[in-house]
Design a protein around this motif. Structure first.
Motif, PDB file in Angstrom:
ATOM      1  N   PHE A 247      67.742  82.612 103.046  1.00 58.52           N
ATOM      2  CA  PHE A 247      67.726  81.157 103.257  1.00 58.52           C
ATOM      3  C   PHE A 247      68.448  80.799 104.545  1.00 58.52           C
ATOM      4  O   PHE A 247      68.084  79.817 105.216  1.00 58.52           O
ATOM      5  CB  PHE A 247      68.401  80.452 102.076  1.00 58.52           C
TER       6      PHE A 247
ATOM      7  N   ASP B  89      67.178  78.682  97.239  1.00 61.72           N
ATOM      8  CA  ASP B  89      65.720  78.547  97.190  1.00 61.72           C
ATOM      9  C   ASP B  89      65.197  77.722  98.351  1.00 61.72           C
ATOM     10  O   ASP B  89      65.884  76.855  98.887  1.00 61.72           O
ATOM     11  CB  ASP B  89      65.321  77.835  95.886  1.00 61.72           C
ATOM     12  N   TYR B  90      63.986  77.976  98.731  1.00 55.11           N
ATOM     13  CA  TYR B  90      63.294  77.129  99.694  1.00 55.11           C
ATOM     14  C   TYR B  90      61.839  77.033  99.265  1.00 55.11           C
ATOM     15  O   TYR B  90      61.340  77.874  98.510  1.00 55.11           O
ATOM     16  CB  TYR B  90      63.419  77.670 101.121  1.00 55.11           C
ATOM     17  N   PHE B  91      61.180  76.020  99.762  1.00 52.05           N
ATOM     18  CA  PHE B  91      59.810  75.786  99.337  1.00 52.05           C
ATOM     19  C   PHE B  91      58.827  76.551 100.224  1.00 52.05           C
ATOM     20  O   PHE B  91      58.919  76.542 101.449  1.00 52.05           O
ATOM     21  CB  PHE B  91      59.471  74.290  99.400  1.00 52.05           C
TER      22      PHE B  91
ATOM     23  N   ILE C 231      55.662  77.488 107.683  1.00 51.24           N
ATOM     24  CA  ILE C 231      56.650  77.183 106.655  1.00 51.24           C
ATOM     25  C   ILE C 231      57.205  75.784 106.937  1.00 51.24           C
ATOM     26  O   ILE C 231      57.392  74.978 106.042  1.00 51.24           O
ATOM     27  CB  ILE C 231      57.800  78.215 106.676  1.00 51.24           C
ATOM     28  N   SER C 232      57.492  75.543 108.217  1.00 50.80           N
ATOM     29  CA  SER C 232      57.963  74.232 108.624  1.00 50.80           C
ATOM     30  C   SER C 232      57.332  73.947 109.984  1.00 50.80           C
ATOM     31  O   SER C 232      56.513  74.724 110.464  1.00 50.80           O
ATOM     32  CB  SER C 232      59.485  74.192 108.743  1.00 50.80           C
TER      33      SER C 232
ATOM     34  N   ILE D 156      54.375  77.768  99.771  1.00 56.18           N
ATOM     35  CA  ILE D 156      53.237  77.931  98.857  1.00 56.18           C
ATOM     36  C   ILE D 156      53.082  79.390  98.429  1.00 56.18           C
ATOM     37  O   ILE D 156      52.352  79.683  97.493  1.00 56.18           O
ATOM     38  CB  ILE D 156      51.917  77.434  99.472  1.00 56.18           C
TER      39      ILE D 156
END
Lengths: 427, 356
Positions: free
Chosen positions: B248, B55-57, B275-276, B59
């Motif tokens: 991922f 998983d990754y974060f 995302i980052s 929104i």
């Protein structure tokens, strides 16, 4: 001290700072005891009982005057037990204490009996860590010392002309004030707080930049079971930057990515005006990033948490300390005080001569040579106080980990009373 | 259903993103137990695709369909970004020929837009994952990430062709080549799969050595996670996006500032969502990057099968508790086979660069 056995891991640590600490400790022992026979013994996570026993046998065969544990992993409990069986009497045992000493409380408890016979000297990396570890032992802490982790001066030292040279190479306007943070970017390193404080400082000094260099990790706050999803901090940093700064100013917070090459880091330390860190990472026992920055002559603004305090006490000419407190479940400095500290540091930019002097002072404190000298002096001391077991505090700590290994200090509103009691020395 | 105009759809997407980024919504999605089934299928699916499935974060709430309690989650947590590959998406669209409710909105990988039926188009937008960093330093390392699942992931012939293309592309550089082979989990005592898997790994290594010689480094996934990837480029071999689309592993590289070997630029009609600090989504409401005649052929074949009673019975009789038993995976073997057939037809039109 004719023979010294240094115990460490062969494979590199997952923690970048620990790799250089172990490497530099080896160098410090070599420098501190130039006439001694220094032997490296390696142990690994994967060692079986047989391999540990073989290691103990080889150490015994050396008949060392000193056995020094200079790595944080794997835990040496098995080795200590086996050495206890093999050695008729223990030589001096130095246990260099790393940040995860508290996390491994139960492993340390398991060799309490053997350590009573071994009578070790716990060598902490900072004054506050010394106070913390002393509180975990019975007695007055006479067998707990502090010697900073060493920095290799060939990697980190003052570079004449470096400030102008590296800024010119990076096209930094001469009028810009560069604030630099290096190391892991994580929740407990208070990177988001740093960004907020910088945004406040930017109002005083529109020519400031904040450079962030290091890997982002989502370690969260494991002490209270706060483990965020992977990638959340990176997103938070993007969102925060975008909310704090208008599009025309967003370039003033620069993320340089992971920088683990000493040469690149030394250039950054030379090019920046102030090194800033408001870290309150659990068990911030020392701070290799501030140490390296200090050895390059960079003035610093640091939180007063844990090991960072030793820099402020020893390097009074070049370090501004910002006190921390536990408020609303977070350990952080005060925002306004932090902004003021940044502003004060940014207003008094160090000259080349001041940087040279800062570097000399820092190297006298924590270079491999300086640490080697302190180890040598320690070797000449008589350690009067024997190890007489762990205190009730340490038992409580170990129990907390047994009950809730993933969140030993979690309480309804953040940190438990036990945490506040145990970590009082770090505030 | 009347088609929504692009303009209206863009407006809807922006509104959904705004809603998704609220603290309440992130907190709601953060209560994983509310929407994730933690079922045997979910766990097996994640294990099978590890580490791509980690998983990754974001929104946009990236999920795999096999993680969800049911299709209602797509509505309750709308918008949701589906990380699934072709087989997962086709299974969804087979079982739910229309969005469950008007509020349902999903993001699907742009390369898999061909799987989206007309009835879902108003409820679907498309994503790609791109770097958001300039190559400001010399690149020294090239990482090749191979997933040894089966030939539906990437055929050996396709792999060989792509490796040759890579070698020619980097022949004037001085890259150090590193290889990570990620073998998917084999469930149960499944000698056929095990033998196939070991054969695939052998052929992959042979293909790599044939192109790059023996002066290559094997890097485990564990070791890879410790490395500084800032001065790196990478290739994650997933040309067909069959089992997964959003990996991922790619996020790991991009998040650390690495660049894909083949760089893609944001199209004019794409919206960017970070995302980052080093990578982003490129979002679009429409996607027409496929050969039109091929698309028509694929859609017709899909519709024919989707309506065929025997096929429908075969697919609907699949029981989730039989997933990852024998050669079964996420869905009925018949559906997986059809997905493979259709994906091959689309892949033919987007074949390996440099191949005849």
């Amino acid at each position: 001290m004719r023979k010294i056995a240094l115990i460490c891991r062969r494979s590199p640590s997952e923690w970048v700072s620990c790799r250089s600490i172990t490497r530099n400790l080896i160098r410090s022992y070599q420098l501190g005891f130039p006439g001694a026979e220094i032997s490296l013994f390696h142990m690994e996570e994967s060692f079986t009982f047989i391999e540990f026993d073989d290691l103990a046998k080889r150490i015994q065969a050396l008949e060392p005057d000193v056995i020094a544990l200079i790595d944080h992993h794997p835990h040496p409990a098995e080795l200590i037990r086996l050495l206890g069986r093999r050695l008729s009497s223990w030589p001096r045992l130095y246990i260099h204490v790393f940040g995860d000493f508290t996390i491994m409380a139960n492993s340390w408890m398991s060799v309490e009996g053997e350590l009573r016979a071994a009578n070790p000297v716990f060598i902490c990396a900072s004054e506050k860590q010394q106070r913390l570890v002393s509180s975990f032992l019975n007695g007055t802490g006479g067998n707990v010392r502090w010697i900073p982790f060493p920095v290799d001066r060939s990697d980190y030292s003052f570079q004449p002309g470096g400030y102008d040279r590296w800024r010119s190479e990076r096209s930094v306007p001469p009028s810009d004030t560069i604030l630099l943070y290096t190391g892991r970017l994580s929740l407990q390193k208070n990177v988001l707080f740093l960004m907020r404080a910088f945004a406040g400082y930017l109002q005083f000094n529109p020519d400031a930049q904040l450079w962030l260099a290091g890997p982002i990790d989502d370690l969260g706050i494991p002490y209270i079971g706060k483990v965020p999803p992977q990638g959340l901090l990176a997103w938070d940093m993007v969102e925060l930057r975008n909310s704090l700064l208008s599009p025309s100013l967003r370039h003033r917070i620069r993320y340089l990515g992971d920088q683990d090459d000493p040469r690149s880091l030394a250039e950054l330390y030379s090019a920046c005006d102030v090194f800033v860190s408001f870290s309150t990472h659990n068990d911030e026992d020392f701070g290799m990033s501030p140490a390296e920055a200090a050895c390059c002559g960079t003035p610093m603004v640091l939180s007063g948490w844990g090991g960072y305090s030793s820099f402020a006490r020893v390097l009074q000419n070049s370090v501004r300390e910002v006190p921390v407190s536990l408020v609303s479940g977070r350990i952080q400095p005060d925002l306004n005080v932090s902004i003021k500290a940044m502003a004060a540091a940014g207003a008094e930019l160090a000259t080349e001569e001041q940087r040279r002097a800062n570097s000399a002072e820092a190297l006298a404190f924590c270079s491999s040579e300086a640490v080697g000298q302190r180890l040598f002096e320690l070797g000449r001391e008589t350690i009067g106080e024997p190890f007489s077991g762990y205190s009730e505090r340490f038992y409580k700590l170990a129990q907390a980990y047994r009950i809730s290994p993933k969140a030993p200090f979690r309480a309804a509103d953040g940190y438990s009373n036990l945490f506040r009691e145990l970590y009082e020395p770090y505030f | 259903m009347n088609p929504t105009s692009d303009h209206d759809k863009v407006g809807r997407v922006l509104e959904l993103i705004r809603g998704s980024s609220s603290a309440d919504e992130m907190s709601r999605f953060g209560r994983r137990g509310d929407w994730s089934s933690n079922s045997r299928l979910g766990r097996a699916g994640s294990t099978f695709l590890f580490p791509h499935s980690s998983d990754y974060f974001s929104i946009l709430k990236p999920v795999f369909l096999h993680q969800l309690k049911g299709v209602d989650v797509l509505t309750a947590y709308s918008p949701v970004l589906l990380r699934d590959g072709a087989v997962g998406l086709l299974d969804l669209f087979f079982r739910h020929s229309e969005p469950p409710m008007d509020d349902t909105f999903i993001f699907v990988h742009r390369d898999l837009a061909w799987t989206v039926p007309e009835s879902w188009k108003n409820a679907t937008a498309y994503y790609r994952v791109l770097p958001d960093v300039i190559a400001d330093r010399p690149v020294q390392d090239l990482y090749l990430i191979l997933s040894a699942i089966n030939e539906r992931q990437c055929s050996i012939a396709d792999l060989q062709c792509r490796l040759e293309h890579i070698r020619r592309k980097i022949s004037d550089g001085s890259y150090r080549v590193h290889v990570t082979v990620l073998p998917a989990h084999v469930f149960g005592t499944n000698p056929v799969e095990r033998d196939t898997r070991s054969g695939i790994i052998f052929e992959m290594i042979r293909a790599i050595v044939a192109q790059f010689g023996e002066d290559i480094e094997h890097v485990s996934w564990t070791e890879l996670q410790k490395r500084n990837l800032r001065s790196s480029r990478f290739v994650e071999f997933n040309p067909r996006r069959f089992y997964y689309a959003d990996s991922f592993v790619s996020h790991h590289f991009l998040g650390k500032g690495a660049l894909p070997l083949e760089e893609e630029l944001v199209d004019r009609d794409e919206m960017e969502l970070p995302i980052s600090l080093f990578h982003k989504y490129a979002l679009s409401v429409n996607c027409c990057s496929f050969d039109e005649s091929r698309l028509v052929e694929v859609r017709k074949e899909w519709n024919d099968y989707a309506r065929a009673p025997l096929f429908r019975r075969e697919v609907r009789s699949f029981r989730k508790k039989k997933a990852f038993v024998g050669s079964r995976k996420f869905c009925a073997p018949a559906l997986e086979a059809l997905a493979d057939c259709l994906a091959s037809k689309i892949a033919d039109a987007n074949r390996c660069p440099g191949s005849s």
